[in-house]
Scaffold this active site. Structure first.
Site, PDB file in Angstrom:
ATOM      1  N   ARG A 117      42.543  13.900  18.053  1.00 39.82           N
ATOM      2  CA  ARG A 117      41.498  13.294  18.887  1.00 39.82           C
ATOM      3  C   ARG A 117      40.138  13.824  18.480  1.00 39.82           C
ATOM      4  NH1 ARG A 117      38.562  17.728  21.034  1.00 39.82           N
ATOM      5  NH2 ARG A 117      39.775  18.966  22.496  1.00 39.82           N
ATOM      6  N   GLU A 216      36.283  14.798  30.211  1.00 39.03           N
ATOM      7  CA  GLU A 216      35.417  15.936  29.840  1.00 39.03           C
ATOM      8  C   GLU A 216      34.276  15.483  28.936  1.00 39.03           C
ATOM      9  OE1 GLU A 216      37.487  19.517  28.639  1.00 39.03           O
ATOM     10  OE2 GLU A 216      35.919  19.938  27.180  1.00 39.03           O
ATOM     11  N   ARG A 220      36.976  10.155  24.415  1.00 37.24           N
ATOM     12  CA  ARG A 220      37.935  10.916  23.609  1.00 37.24           C
ATOM     13  C   ARG A 220      38.714   9.846  22.864  1.00 37.24           C
ATOM     14  NH1 ARG A 220      39.194  16.448  25.235  1.00 37.24           N
ATOM     15  NH2 ARG A 220      37.130  17.363  25.349  1.00 37.24           N
ATOM     16  N   CYS A 262      31.857  20.858  26.323  1.00 32.22           N
ATOM     17  CA  CYS A 262      32.378  22.217  26.121  1.00 32.22           C
ATOM     18  C   CYS A 262      32.024  22.677  24.709  1.00 32.22           C
ATOM     19  CB  CYS A 262      33.896  22.224  26.304  1.00 32.22           C
ATOM     20  SG  CYS A 262      34.636  23.838  25.979  1.00 32.22           S
ATOM     21  N   THR A 264      33.391  24.554  22.695  1.00 30.32           N
ATOM     22  CA  THR A 264      34.522  24.669  21.759  1.00 30.32           C
ATOM     23  C   THR A 264      34.757  23.371  21.002  1.00 30.32           C
ATOM     24  OG1 THR A 264      36.211  23.941  23.331  1.00 30.32           O
ATOM     25  CG2 THR A 264      35.732  26.303  23.260  1.00 30.32           C
ATOM     26  N   ARG A 271      40.523  17.795  17.571  1.00 31.60           N
ATOM     27  CA  ARG A 271      41.727  18.628  17.774  1.00 31.60           C
ATOM     28  C   ARG A 271      42.902  17.853  17.197  1.00 31.60           C
ATOM     29  NH1 ARG A 271      45.842  20.881  21.280  1.00 31.60           N
ATOM     30  NH2 ARG A 271      45.894  19.137  22.746  1.00 31.60           N
ATOM     31  N   ARG A 300      49.095  25.747  22.517  1.00 34.54           N
ATOM     32  CA  ARG A 300      49.004  25.272  23.904  1.00 34.54           C
ATOM     33  C   ARG A 300      50.406  24.921  24.385  1.00 34.54           C
ATOM     34  NH1 ARG A 300      43.502  21.443  24.427  1.00 34.54           N
ATOM     35  NH2 ARG A 300      42.099  22.985  23.521  1.00 34.54           N
ATOM     36  N   GLU A 305      46.156  21.837  27.490  1.00 30.49           N
ATOM     37  CA  GLU A 305      45.455  23.085  27.762  1.00 30.49           C
ATOM     38  C   GLU A 305      45.867  23.689  29.101  1.00 30.49           C
ATOM     39  OE1 GLU A 305      41.234  22.800  27.369  1.00 30.49           O
ATOM     40  OE2 GLU A 305      41.411  24.795  26.529  1.00 30.49           O
TER      41      GLU A 305
HETATM   42  P1  ADP Z   1      42.693  17.562  24.533  1.00 23.47           P
HETATM   43  O1  ADP Z   1      43.647  17.284  23.451  1.00 23.47           O
HETATM   44  O2  ADP Z   1      41.866  16.378  24.806  1.00 23.47           O
HETATM   45  O3  ADP Z   1      41.924  18.800  24.247  1.00 23.47           O
HETATM   46  P2  ADP Z   1      44.827  18.496  26.334  1.00 23.47           P
HETATM   47  O4  ADP Z   1      45.106  19.765  25.626  1.00 23.47           O
HETATM   48  O5  ADP Z   1      44.781  18.544  27.829  1.00 23.47           O
HETATM   49  O6  ADP Z   1      43.444  17.838  25.912  1.00 23.47           O
HETATM   50  O7  ADP Z   1      45.929  17.435  25.887  1.00 23.47           O
HETATM   51  C1  ADP Z   1      45.865  16.135  26.391  1.00 23.47           C
HETATM   52  C2  ADP Z   1      47.224  15.484  26.382  1.00 23.47           C
HETATM   53  O8  ADP Z   1      47.634  15.235  25.054  1.00 23.47           O
HETATM   54  C3  ADP Z   1      48.317  16.330  27.019  1.00 23.47           C
HETATM   55  O9  ADP Z   1      49.174  15.497  27.768  1.00 23.47           O
HETATM   56  C4  ADP Z   1      49.056  16.860  25.826  1.00 23.47           C
HETATM   57  O10 ADP Z   1      50.407  17.181  26.077  1.00 23.47           O
HETATM   58  C5  ADP Z   1      48.954  15.685  24.886  1.00 23.47           C
HETATM   59  N1  ADP Z   1      49.190  16.051  23.497  1.00 23.47           N
HETATM   60  C6  ADP Z   1      48.491  16.921  22.751  1.00 23.47           C
HETATM   61  N2  ADP Z   1      48.984  17.008  21.510  1.00 23.47           N
HETATM   62  C7  ADP Z   1      50.041  16.159  21.460  1.00 23.47           C
HETATM   63  C8  ADP Z   1      50.973  15.787  20.454  1.00 23.47           C
HETATM   64  N3  ADP Z   1      50.905  16.294  19.228  1.00 23.47           N
HETATM   65  N4  ADP Z   1      51.930  14.889  20.783  1.00 23.47           N
HETATM   66  C9  ADP Z   1      51.989  14.348  22.020  1.00 23.47           C
HETATM   67  N5  ADP Z   1      51.140  14.645  22.998  1.00 23.47           N
HETATM   68  C10 ADP Z   1      50.176  15.547  22.730  1.00 23.47           C
HETATM   69  C1  CIR Z   2      38.180  27.534  29.623  1.00 24.19           C
HETATM   70  O1  CIR Z   2      37.137  28.171  29.509  1.00 24.19           O
HETATM   71  O2  CIR Z   2      39.301  28.038  29.536  1.00 24.19           O
HETATM   72  C2  CIR Z   2      38.069  26.044  29.869  1.00 24.19           C
HETATM   73  N1  CIR Z   2      36.732  25.752  30.281  1.00 24.19           N
HETATM   74  C3  CIR Z   2      38.435  25.269  28.604  1.00 24.19           C
HETATM   75  C4  CIR Z   2      37.848  25.779  27.341  1.00 24.19           C
HETATM   76  C5  CIR Z   2      38.142  24.925  26.123  1.00 24.19           C
HETATM   77  N2  CIR Z   2      39.350  25.236  25.515  1.00 24.19           N
HETATM   78  C6  CIR Z   2      39.585  25.836  24.345  1.00 24.19           C
HETATM   79  O3  CIR Z   2      39.995  26.976  24.274  1.00 24.19           O
HETATM   80  N3  CIR Z   2      39.397  25.108  23.244  1.00 24.19           N
END
Ligand code: ADP
Ligand code: CIR
Length: 348
Positions: A117, A216, A220, A262, A264, A271, A300, A305
């Protein structure tokens, strides 16, 4: 936890956020009366990390100006997280032909799915933490209209969260397609105001191409599919990003790359992750982390996250997003995943 934002916040002794590391009382006092043109303050920028003491980072930007006005706080956090320095500039490479990441698990023994993403925000508007309800709704209608023009594999439908059936919404979250509701880190950053109005998800029929609207970040843009064909996932995402960019102007800074709420996510805002089953390595997290640290990867849990791993399945992704190109972000993830699979096979 409510706090008196006119005085330096208290941090718990076990708080290990970058906010705590870099916000001194003196810096707080230097910045506490500064306000950006969209009305964003230091108290708002740090609220999430003060209220949520288990934050990893703890700060959010309200607009592009936040990164300049509060630079004495944001910059050390950015440098620490991304390994970026004051003289570095962001580099971009959206050319799918530059990536070499053949499926590391063609037999489908370890990798369940691959997802990449990028975050994007609309130029000349505040970021989510400082946006008004009207501005957010305007973004929703403009982005939904642009997405409607996509064709071929990317063609799909926009589904607003407002009025969405709860069973449908819960299923989309459980299947990893949609963001969850009520995240306390985002809530304290002001990102859940007026929820669920203005939020939604666009996806194609196969749910291999998706766009989250006004979570966020304002967009995305996501490409995902079962298995470990990383190149196919990257290629679809790059095609989509270039297509969307023809009709939406994104917030971009020549030094910090794509600007995100954010810090990060600055730079590529990318990501790249796999959901991977590693039951042997899961029994020795020290050995596991040695490999992920060497390849600059983040671990993660299965629901994203701040979630936990289940049944030895992890979400493994690149940690750096700024000072590296999009191709390098995916290459970091690919190299690390190859090393993890090699180790897992040795332990079997
Ligand atoms: P972001 O990727 O936008 O930083 P999250 O870590 O919250 O946010 O992940 C968003 C969603 O994407 C979650 O439901 C997570 O399980 C899903 N996800 C992340 N990576 C994968 C993957 N490789 N395959 C399937 N689902 C994924
Ligand atoms: C935190 O500080 O934990 C949240 N605001 C999310 C930070 C972003 N995540 C990351 O580590 N990439």
């Amino acid at each position: 936890m409510a706090w008196d934002s006119s005085s330096f916040p208290e941090f718990n002794s076990d708080c290990s956020s970058l906010l705590r590391r870099y916000l001194s009382k003196q810096l707080f006092e230097q910045l506490q009366n500064k306000v950006t043109a969209s009305g964003f303050t230091l108290a708002q920028a740090i609220n999430s990390g003060v209220v949520n003491q288990d934050s990893n980072i703890g700060v959010y930007a309200g607009d592009a100006e936040s990164y300049r006005l509060f630079d004495t706080l944001f910059e050390p956090i950015i440098f620490d997280y991304h390994g970026f320095s004051a003289n570095d500039i962001h580099r971009s490479d959206l050319n799918q032909e530059h990536l070499s990441a053949p499926n590391p698990d063609p037999a489908g023994q370890f990798i369940l799915s691959t997802r990449i993403r990028v975050g994007r925000n609309v130029a000349d508007l505040p970021l989510g933490p400082a946006i008004t309800r009207e501005q957010r709704n305007l973004i929703e209608s403009q982005v939904a209209a642009s997405l409607r023009d996509l064709s071929g594999e990317l063609a799909g439908t926009y589904y607003p969260l407002l009025g969405m059936d709860e069973t449908v919404r819960n299923q989309l979250v459980a299947d990893h397609f949609l963001f969850k509701a009520g995240d306390r880190f985002l809530d304290a950053a002001g990102l859940n105001r007026d929820w669920p109005e203005g939020r939604g998800i666009f996806h194609n029929r196969e749910k291999t191409f998706l766009v989250w609207v006004n979570e966020e970040d304002q967009l995305r843009i996501i490409s995902m599919q079962q298995g470990g064909d990383i190149e196919a996932v990257f290629s679809r995402l790059m095609t989509a990003v270039k297509e969307i960019e023809k009709s939406v102007a994104f917030m971009f800074d020549s030094r910090l790359g794509y600007l995100t709420s954010c810090p990060t996510n600055l730079g590529t805002a990318m990501r790249a992750s796999v959901h991977i089953r590693l039951p042997q390595l899961a029994t020795d997290m020290t050995a596991f982390k040695k490999i992920t640290d060497a390849h600059q990867l983040q671990i993660r849990g299965i629901d994203g996250e701040h979630s936990e791993s289940v049944s030895g399945i992890f979400d493994i992704s690149n940690r750096r997003r700024l000072g590296v190109t999009e191709v390098e972000c995916v290459q970091d993830m690919y190299n690390g995943v190859v090393a993890l699979i090699k180790r897992e096979k040795q332990l079997e």
